[in-house]
Write an enzyme that holds these catalytic residues in place. Structure first.
Site, mmCIF file in Angstrom:
data_model
loop_
_atom_site.group_PDB
_atom_site.id
_atom_site.type_symbol
_atom_site.label_atom_id
_atom_site.label_comp_id
_atom_site.label_asym_id
_atom_site.label_seq_id
_atom_site.Cartn_x
_atom_site.Cartn_y
_atom_site.Cartn_z
ATOM 1 C CG ASN A 214 -0.161 -0.066 2.520
ATOM 2 O OD1 ASN A 214 0.382 0.855 2.938
ATOM 3 N ND2 ASN A 214 -0.336 -1.242 3.207
ATOM 4 C CG ASP A 283 -6.395 -5.568 6.175
ATOM 5 O OD1 ASP A 283 -6.071 -5.476 7.275
ATOM 6 O OD2 ASP A 283 -6.964 -4.565 5.272
ATOM 7 N N PRO A 309 -2.413 -12.297 10.212
ATOM 8 C CG PRO A 309 -0.416 -12.608 11.299
ATOM 9 C CD PRO A 309 -0.741 -12.622 9.990
ATOM 10 C CG ASP A 310 -5.467 -7.183 13.761
ATOM 11 O OD1 ASP A 310 -4.990 -6.618 14.795
ATOM 12 O OD2 ASP A 310 -6.636 -6.745 13.310
ATOM 13 C CG PHE A 327 -2.642 5.337 13.583
ATOM 14 C CD1 PHE A 327 -1.715 5.124 14.721
ATOM 15 C CD2 PHE A 327 -2.517 6.448 12.941
ATOM 16 C CE1 PHE A 327 -0.982 6.203 15.189
ATOM 17 C CE2 PHE A 327 -1.805 7.737 13.512
ATOM 18 C CZ PHE A 327 -1.129 7.322 14.652
ATOM 19 C CE LYS A 341 -10.469 -0.596 11.082
ATOM 20 N NZ LYS A 341 -10.116 0.371 9.929
#
Ligand code: PMT
Length: 401
Positions: A214, A283, A309-310, A327, A341
């Site tokens: 990104n 993601d 994974p987050d 963020f 979130k």
């Protein structure tokens, strides 16, 4: 008295808003600043140098080569003297000339010659402001570190309505105070604290030549690391692939993928007091990255992706976890998605940025944040990323107490 003893040079461009500059000088001086003024030739058509001399208490320079002025402070001396150079009104012409690096008149020459920060207050007809040429000039100037204040939106001297009004003198004086305070060494609010910060994008391999990623440049996360170190913290910065120097006093760990970022974060998590997830983590990643270059044998191609994974949620789920800040980069429903979130990832605070606004967020010099905790909301208006980082860290230090 937020500008006590600060040396501010004001460059007045040739626009109708120049008439507001006498008031601007007054507002800066009442906050304690020492103000000197230079004017473009066309600015003198809107307000006289004598008026500015009277309010500033100093001779006003209007020409590059003026024997009388050279006997006092020459343009190079003024450029060296200034701690902040404010250009107001910054007309479309001035912006274009400064972007081109012209040195054939006073204001753009000083802007080139000074090592002080330059803040420009654009003011022009709304159509001129919105023209692609002006927008392009503004983007380029920002990328070179120029700070933009305004313009405001409203009715204009030409009878039109839209963006292009110079900010009011009071607003500019307030911004100058905040800017120079943020520029000063921040208070050591994080003395003795350990901070772990993620920054930049992640890269997820498709094949040996391609990847998913990104637009994150790492600037926001690096600004946080730099500001936290300046505020006394011991900082570990886990960064995706970016092109930025390591901030002074910061331990940096470079990673590529989300999985590598998670491993680096978990390895350094014990003993951290604060975790800030500023990275734009991809993601999804390829279910099975190809070992050799994928050939273009078909008109369409399907890639099978699996969820990464987050990292933020993983940190927040730890026992004895640090104060955890995330963020949220959103294009719409900023508050709703950010609050969602905050709850879903069970974190203490979330800093939401609206990435649909031009010249802020991803790969920009500036940003603005809405910061949410379970009970509160704080607005941090658009400014350069370092000043914003200091403000966010001040909030974090307050909430963590
Ligand atoms: O790097 P710059 O060019 O300066 O730009 C700054 C920025 C826009 C990247 C930054 O301000 C920002 O918003 N970072 C978070 C971007 C993002 O990925 O937002 P998100 O809404 O998709 O993710 C929410 C949070 O979860 C973030 O804290 C993110 O780090 C975290 N996350 C997301 C996915 C994942 N797999 N793991 C995570 O930890």
């Amino acid at each position: 008295m937020g500008l006590m003893h600060k040396k501010i040079l004001l460059g007045i461009g040739g626009g109708i808003a120049a008439y507001k500059c006498a008031d601007l000088v007054r507002r800066l001086k009442e906050r304690g600043a020492e103000v000197r003024v230079v004017m473009s030739a066309s600015a003198t058509e809107f307000i006289t140098p004598l008026t500015l001399q009277a309010v500033s208490g100093h001779p006003v320079a209007t020409e590059m080569l003026n024997p009388a002025a050279e006997a006092g402070m020459s343009h190079i001396e003024l450029a060296r003297w200034a701690e902040l150079f404010i250009v107001a009104p910054a007309t479309a012409n001035l912006l274009a000339r400064f972007r081109a690096g012209m040195a054939d008149e006073l204001i753009t020459t000083i802007a080139l010659a000074t090592s002080a920060p330059v803040a420009m207050c654009p003011a022009m007809n709304q159509q001129m402001y919105q023209h692609a040429a002006t927008q392009d000039n503004l983007t380029m100037l920002q990328s070179r570190g120029v700070t933009l204040w305004g313009p405001g939106i409203g009715s204009q001297a030409c009878g039109e309505i839209g963006p292009g009004r110079m900010l009011e003198p009071l607003e500019i004086a307030e911004l100058a105070s905040r800017f120079l305070q943020a520029d000063a060494t921040p208070a050591p609010l994080l003395q003795g604290q350990q901070l772990l910060i993620t920054a930049g994008p992640t890269r997820e391999k498709i094949d040996p030549v391609r990847y998913i990623s990104n637009h994150s440049s790492g600037k926001m996360g690096f600004a946080l690391a730099s500001a936290a170190a300046a505020m006394g913290a011991r900082v570990t910065l886990v960064s995706g692939p970016v092109n930025l120097p390591t901030p002074k006093g910061v331990q940096r760990i470079d990673v590529e993928s989300a999985q590598q970022m998670l491993s680096a974060v978990t390895a350094h998590l014990p003993k951290q007091d604060i975790f800030i997830g500023c990275a734009a983590v991809a993601d999804y990643r390829m279910a099975e990255p190809a070992d050799s270059k994928i050939k273009k044998n078909h008109d369409t191609m399907q890639l099978q992706l699996v969820k990464n994974p987050d990292i933020l949620a993983t940190v927040a789920a730890q026992e004895n976890r640090p104060f955890t800040v995330g963020f949220a980069a959103e294009t719409d429903h900023l508050e709703q998605y950010a609050r969602d979130k905050l709850q879903r990832k069970r974190i203490d605070m979330i800093a939401a940025n609206d990435i649909s606004i031009p010249n802020q967020g991803f790969n920009a010099e500036r940003n603005a944040l809405k910061v949410f905790t379970k009970d509160d909301c704080h607005e941090l208006p658009s400014t350069d990323k370092l000043s914003l980082a200091i403000q966010l860290l001040q909030l974090i230090a307050n909430y963590k107490k």
